[in-house]
Design a protein around this motif. Structure first.
Motif, PDB file in Angstrom:
ATOM      1  N   THR A 113       6.043  47.976   7.123  1.00 19.06           N
ATOM      2  CA  THR A 113       5.686  48.324   8.706  1.00 19.06           C
ATOM      3  C   THR A 113       6.500  47.798   9.595  1.00 19.06           C
ATOM      4  N   VAL A 114       7.286  46.919   9.459  1.00 23.14           N
ATOM      5  CA  VAL A 114       8.329  46.747  10.579  1.00 23.14           C
ATOM      6  C   VAL A 114       9.230  47.541  10.659  1.00 23.14           C
ATOM      7  N   SER A 146      -3.918  44.798   6.727  1.00 21.97           N
ATOM      8  CA  SER A 146      -4.568  44.850   7.938  1.00 21.97           C
ATOM      9  C   SER A 146      -6.189  44.499   7.674  1.00 21.97           C
ATOM     10  N   THR A 157       3.550  40.729   9.253  1.00 22.52           N
ATOM     11  CA  THR A 157       4.665  41.583   8.770  1.00 22.52           C
ATOM     12  C   THR A 157       5.696  40.777   7.632  1.00 22.52           C
ATOM     13  N   PRO A 175      10.358  41.390  14.422  1.00 19.72           N
ATOM     14  CA  PRO A 175       9.387  41.427  15.330  1.00 19.72           C
ATOM     15  C   PRO A 175       7.879  40.905  14.497  1.00 19.72           C
ATOM     16  N   GLN A 176       7.268  40.053  15.074  1.00 17.10           N
ATOM     17  CA  GLN A 176       6.012  39.673  14.557  1.00 17.10           C
ATOM     18  C   GLN A 176       4.777  40.550  15.062  1.00 17.10           C
ATOM     19  N   LEU A 177       4.375  41.531  14.496  1.00 13.21           N
ATOM     20  CA  LEU A 177       3.490  42.186  14.873  1.00 13.21           C
ATOM     21  C   LEU A 177       2.094  42.149  14.626  1.00 13.21           C
ATOM     22  N   LYS A 178       1.229  42.176  15.398  1.00 15.95           N
ATOM     23  CA  LYS A 178      -0.211  41.672  14.935  1.00 15.95           C
ATOM     24  C   LYS A 178      -1.125  43.175  15.340  1.00 15.95           C
ATOM     25  N   ASN A 179      -0.479  43.992  16.003  1.00 15.92           N
ATOM     26  CA  ASN A 179      -1.416  45.128  16.632  1.00 15.92           C
ATOM     27  C   ASN A 179      -0.942  46.347  15.948  1.00 15.92           C
ATOM     28  N   VAL A 180      -0.170  46.527  15.052  1.00 16.12           N
ATOM     29  CA  VAL A 180       0.347  47.667  14.205  1.00 16.12           C
ATOM     30  C   VAL A 180      -0.048  47.511  12.859  1.00 16.12           C
ATOM     31  N   VAL A 232      -1.509  51.888  15.975  1.00 15.61           N
ATOM     32  CA  VAL A 232      -1.144  51.110  17.236  1.00 15.61           C
ATOM     33  C   VAL A 232      -2.516  50.715  18.087  1.00 15.61           C
ATOM     34  N   LEU A 276       8.304  50.888  12.195  1.00 12.41           N
ATOM     35  CA  LEU A 276       8.308  50.800  13.542  1.00 12.41           C
ATOM     36  C   LEU A 276       9.627  50.778  14.276  1.00 12.41           C
TER      37      LEU A 276
END
Length: 380
Positions: free
Chosen positions: A72-73, A127, A66, A93-98, A57, A76
């Motif tokens: 990954t989602v 990533s 995601t 969730p739209q994750l960009k930092n995980v 993170v 989390l």
């Protein structure tokens, strides 16, 4: 005063005797001798591999996409659920930092709970970079499925990646892999077989009957007859005390003994992909005559333009290709390889005809087929 001079004279004499004994010990050691700890390892004293899965993170917008990495989602959501936070099923969730990562570590022999080991984190999603990320607490498991360490900490990433608006991209090293020095704390120790039996087994790094025999003789000459006996080309069985402290001191004495290893077999190793050729010192060549020549074909393309005369009716400019082919062969003379030549002679003889690495491979293979190369030819 006389007592002082006597003491100084006696001290100098003692130093001379010590130096003389040291020189005798050094001269008694063979020139090519190596320590036992550099030639062999104690059976059962080994490291173990650990593997795990975790989340990184705190990334600067370089995390997993995601839409393409749903695990990954899912990871989390499972982590948040353990902290009492429930994400609705219809929320994505739209994750960009995980980023999801695979963790790997090596558990050394005799390591105890509470000590730390290094951890390597490798991205398993899309990533772009793990730089600046932090690994959340993740268990590391062995091949038996048991948890042996717990990892957590900030990553050290040596790679760097930068993108431009025009599509240009610069990447230095690998930014999707990071390392956490002392990032895992050992929670479980591996049971060792170091004290399980009345004897130890020394396994050579390179199997060789001569080295195994010399190792056994060196131990018997130092520790007493019958202490060691070779089992095969790799293992030497050595009697050892059962007390832990005595066994540790005993192994310390064994691994510092000097043994002259046996000479390796005659081999020529060729890496056909890189053109690397390694010729061992014991390679011998029987009398043989070698001739090597290169056939060079050169093709030159010329373009000729045909321009019609002025005021010509219906004339058109025409382009006519013209090719010229030239075949040439190097004037390489035949040379003679004499028997029992050295490695330096082989290199000099091959350089005499100007053979490139790819050509040298053909020469060595031809010598092997002719029965003139007395060595094992290994092609990688």
């Amino acid at each position: 005063m006389q007592d002082t001079k006597y003491k100084k004279r006696r001290a100098r004499k003692g130093v001379m005797i010590f130096v003389s004994c040291l020189l005798c010990l050094v001269s008694a050691v063979p020139a090519n001798a190596e320590r036992v700890k550099d030639l062999a390892a104690v059976a059962g004293v080994r490291s173990n591999q650990l593997v795990g899965y975790g989340l990184i993170v705190g990334l600067d917008g370089t995390g997993d996409q995601t839409s393409q990495t749903p695990f990954t989602v899912q990871s989390l959501k499972n982590m948040l659920n353990q902290f009492g936070i429930t994400v609705p099923p219809d929320v994505d969730p739209q994750l960009k930092n995980v980023a999801a990562v695979a963790l790997s570590a090596t558990l050394p022999a005799f390591i105890k709970p509470g000590q730390t080991i290094d951890v390597t984190a490798s991205s398993i999603g899309n990533s772009k970079s793990l730089r600046g990320g932090t690994l959340l607490m993740a268990p590391l498991r062995g091949a038996d499925g048991q948890v042996y360490a717990v990892a957590q900490g900030s990553l050290v990433v040596s790679g760097l990646s930068a993108d431009g608006n025009d599509g240009s991209k610069v990447t230095v090293n690998i930014p999707s892999v990071g390392r956490i020095p002392n990032g895992a704390t050992v929670e479980r120790a591996v049971v060792s077989e170091f004290l399980a039996r009345d004897f130890l087994v020394l396994n050579l790094h390179a199997s060789d009957f001569t080295t195994a025999t010399r190792l056994s003789e060196s131990i018997n000459n130092t520790m007493g007859p019958g202490t060691a006996q070779p089992v095969d080309a790799t293992s030497v069985q050595v009697s050892a005390p059962r007390d832990a402290a005595q066994r540790v001191a005993y192994v310390s004495m064994l691994e510092n003994l000097e043994v002259e290893p046996g000479e390796g077999p005659a081999r020529v190793v060729i890496n056909s992909r890189t053109g690397t050729i390694v010729i061992g010192a014991n390679v011998r060549i029987l009398p043989a005559a070698v001739a090597h020549g290169n056939l060079t074909v050169t093709i030159t393309e010329n373009v000729q333009v045909s321009q019609p005369n002025a005021y010509s009716i219906g004339g058109q400019t025409a382009v006519t290709p013209s090719s010229s082919i030239d075949v040439g062969q190097d004037n390489a003379r035949m040379f003679l390889l004499r028997p029992d030549i050295t490695l330096n002679d082989i290199v000099t003889s091959v350089n005499r005809v100007g053979a490139a690495p790819s050509d040298l491979v053909a020469i060595l293979e031809a010598l092997k087929e002719a029965g003139a190369l007395r060595a094992e030819l290994i092609i990688l």
